[in-house]
Design an enzyme around this catalytic site. Structure first.
Site, PDB file in Angstrom:
ATOM      1  N   HIS A 106      -7.956   0.851  -4.540  1.00 36.49           N
ATOM      2  CA  HIS A 106      -8.952   0.629  -3.472  1.00 36.49           C
ATOM      3  C   HIS A 106      -9.702   1.931  -3.249  1.00 36.49           C
ATOM      4  CE1 HIS A 106      -9.576  -0.433   1.090  1.00 36.49           C
ATOM      5  NE2 HIS A 106     -10.710  -0.372   0.408  1.00 36.49           N
ATOM      6  N   MET A 117     -11.215  -6.312   4.698  1.00 39.79           N
ATOM      7  CA  MET A 117     -10.558  -5.312   5.549  1.00 39.79           C
ATOM      8  C   MET A 117     -10.320  -5.914   6.927  1.00 39.79           C
ATOM      9  SD  MET A 117     -10.057  -2.835   3.591  1.00 39.79           S
ATOM     10  CE  MET A 117      -9.362  -1.715   4.810  1.00 39.79           C
ATOM     11  N   GLY A 153      -9.208   3.797   6.477  1.00 40.96           N
ATOM     12  CA  GLY A 153      -8.943   5.231   6.672  1.00 40.96           C
ATOM     13  C   GLY A 153      -7.490   5.536   6.947  1.00 40.96           C
ATOM     14  N   PHE A 154      -6.801   4.587   7.607  1.00 39.81           N
ATOM     15  CA  PHE A 154      -5.419   4.900   7.991  1.00 39.81           C
ATOM     16  C   PHE A 154      -4.529   3.662   7.938  1.00 39.81           C
ATOM     17  CE2 PHE A 154      -6.278   9.179   9.243  1.00 39.81           C
ATOM     18  CZ  PHE A 154      -7.621   9.164   9.619  1.00 39.81           C
ATOM     19  N   ASP A 213      -6.403  -6.751   3.924  1.00 41.90           N
ATOM     20  CA  ASP A 213      -5.859  -5.400   3.920  1.00 41.90           C
ATOM     21  C   ASP A 213      -6.018  -4.732   5.288  1.00 41.90           C
ATOM     22  OD1 ASP A 213      -6.823  -2.394   2.007  1.00 41.90           O
ATOM     23  OD2 ASP A 213      -5.159  -2.817   3.365  1.00 41.90           O
ATOM     24  N   GLY A 214      -4.847  -4.540   5.933  1.00 39.99           N
ATOM     25  CA  GLY A 214      -4.917  -3.760   7.172  1.00 39.99           C
ATOM     26  C   GLY A 214      -4.200  -4.445   8.319  1.00 39.99           C
ATOM     27  N   MET A 228     -12.013   4.080  -1.444  1.00 36.93           N
ATOM     28  CA  MET A 228     -12.752   4.334  -0.200  1.00 36.93           C
ATOM     29  C   MET A 228     -13.412   5.696  -0.355  1.00 36.93           C
ATOM     30  SD  MET A 228      -9.813   2.850   2.314  1.00 36.93           S
ATOM     31  CE  MET A 228      -8.566   3.037   1.039  1.00 36.93           C
ATOM     32  N   HIS A 234      -0.866  -1.286  -4.359  1.00 41.51           N
ATOM     33  CA  HIS A 234      -2.173  -1.010  -3.752  1.00 41.51           C
ATOM     34  C   HIS A 234      -2.295   0.497  -3.540  1.00 41.51           C
ATOM     35  CE1 HIS A 234      -5.768  -2.205  -1.455  1.00 41.51           C
ATOM     36  NE2 HIS A 234      -5.441  -1.254  -0.600  1.00 41.51           N
ATOM     37  N   ASP A 264      -4.483   3.442  -2.203  1.00 42.88           N
ATOM     38  CA  ASP A 264      -5.622   3.746  -1.320  1.00 42.88           C
ATOM     39  C   ASP A 264      -6.167   5.129  -1.627  1.00 42.88           C
ATOM     40  OD1 ASP A 264      -3.979   1.909   1.193  1.00 42.88           O
ATOM     41  OD2 ASP A 264      -5.954   1.450   0.364  1.00 42.88           O
ATOM     42  N   MET A 290      -8.894   7.876  -0.829  1.00 45.22           N
ATOM     43  CA  MET A 290      -9.789   8.239   0.278  1.00 45.22           C
ATOM     44  C   MET A 290     -10.342   9.648   0.049  1.00 45.22           C
ATOM     45  SD  MET A 290      -7.486   6.879   3.453  1.00 45.22           S
ATOM     46  CE  MET A 290      -6.854   5.203   3.488  1.00 45.22           C
ATOM     47  N   SER A 323       0.848  -1.199   0.000  1.00 43.41           N
ATOM     48  CA  SER A 323       0.000   0.000   0.000  1.00 43.41           C
ATOM     49  C   SER A 323       0.884   1.250   0.000  1.00 43.41           C
ATOM     50  CB  SER A 323      -0.883   0.011   1.245  1.00 43.41           C
ATOM     51  OG  SER A 323      -1.352   1.329   1.474  1.00 43.41           O
ATOM     52  N   GLY A 353      -1.108   1.617   9.566  1.00 44.29           N
ATOM     53  CA  GLY A 353      -0.530   1.470  10.902  1.00 44.29           C
ATOM     54  C   GLY A 353      -1.494   1.064  12.001  1.00 44.29           C
TER      55      GLY A 353
HETATM   56  C1  DX5 Z   1      -6.564   1.408   5.150  1.00 42.76           C
HETATM   57  C2  DX5 Z   1      -6.032   0.990   3.786  1.00 42.76           C
HETATM   58  C3  DX5 Z   1      -4.953  -0.048   3.895  1.00 42.76           C
HETATM   59  C4  DX5 Z   1      -3.765   0.443   4.695  1.00 42.76           C
HETATM   60  C5  DX5 Z   1      -2.817  -0.701   4.967  1.00 42.76           C
HETATM   61  O1  DX5 Z   1      -7.758   2.110   4.977  1.00 42.76           O
HETATM   62  O2  DX5 Z   1      -7.046   0.448   2.997  1.00 42.76           O
HETATM   63  O3  DX5 Z   1      -4.529  -0.428   2.583  1.00 42.76           O
HETATM   64  O4  DX5 Z   1      -3.083   1.440   3.997  1.00 42.76           O
HETATM   65  O5  DX5 Z   1      -1.770  -0.178   5.700  1.00 42.76           O
HETATM   66  P1  DX5 Z   1      -1.121  -0.997   6.913  1.00 42.76           P
HETATM   67  O6  DX5 Z   1      -0.489  -2.193   6.281  1.00 42.76           O
HETATM   68  O7  DX5 Z   1      -0.140  -0.035   7.502  1.00 42.76           O
HETATM   69  O8  DX5 Z   1      -2.249  -1.358   7.841  1.00 42.76           O
HETATM   70 ZN    ZN Z   2      -6.431  -0.437   1.052  1.00 35.71          ZN
END
Ligand code: DX5
Ligand code: ZN
Length: 219
Positions: free
Chosen positions: A67, A138, A143-144, A176-177, A69, A34, A36, A38, A9, A146
């Protein structure tokens, strides 16, 4: 048994160097990128949109696993297709008519991904599974990067594997996540064949992304 693929990501990448970061990932053996997206509405964060994806796509021959969102998502599918997305993953909660959004993605000959948030049941997409190329499970609330991995979602992967076997379907299962070197094995064992990772890939082992990608792939 599907080959295990890694989709780093770029949310955890250096946003001031995104073009170079994608090249680094390609050289390090990533299977796809990937991305993201948002919108600060579907999720409480705002990242990048079609112009940035278009610019990055010019620099790379990698598969862009986008992805979305964002909501409403239907009216933006064309823009992300034109920008160069290869896989367009949407959230069922972000469209009024999931079937028509799936068909819209197919209209542009892109791979159809549908993402289930941690609290969303597999039942929501059961009737569409024959039209879906990839299901994104998920393991954090979107959203974030870490965030902490939510192991309770693994039961949905097992459920999807069962359905896949019984109905002879061939969709990919992506998780993912919060994926790290410990839970990646559990995720693979449950049936995921594509692992998304941001923090673990970019931040572990002093940022040795080649090593981190290889460690995630190893069972
Ligand atoms: C969260 C994203 C994920 C995220 C994964 O909303 O969809 O793709 O960036 O990051 P890590 O691997 O740091 O959880
Ligand atoms: Zn993602």
């Amino acid at each position: 048994m599907k080959k295990i693929q890694i989709s780093p990501s770029i949310l955890s990448a250096d946003f001031s160097q995104l073009g170079n970061e994608i090249k680094r990932l390609e050289d390090a053996g990533a299977d796809m990128i990937h991305v993201d997206v948002m919108d600060g509405h579907f999720v409480p964060n705002l990242t990048i949109g079609p112009p940035v994806i278009k610019a990055l796509k010019k620099q790379s021959s990698m598969i862009f696993d986008v992805h979305l969102m964002i909501s409403p998502v239907h009216k933006y599918i064309e823009a992300y297709s034109d920008a160069g997305a290869d896989i367009i993953t949407i959230h069922p909660e972000a469209t009024e008519d999931l079937n028509s959004s799936i068909l819209k993605i197919k209209e542009f000959n892109k791979k159809v991904g549908v993402s289930l948030n941690p609290e969303t049941k597999v039942d929501v997409i059961k009737e569409y599974l024959d039209k879906i190329d990839l299901i994104l499970i998920m393991s954090v609330n979107p959203g974030f990067g870490g965030q902490k991995f939510m192991p309770e979602v693994l039961v949905k992967i097992k459920e999807l594997k069962e359905i896949q076997k019984n109905k002879d379907l061939n969709f990919d299962i992506e998780i993912d996540g919060g994926i790290n070197f410990d839970n990646s094995k559990e995720a693979i064992k449950a049936g995921a064949n594509i692992l998304v990772s941001g923090t673990t890939i970019f931040k572990s082992n002093n940022g040795d992304i080649k090593k981190n990608i290889e460690l995630l792939k190893s069972k």
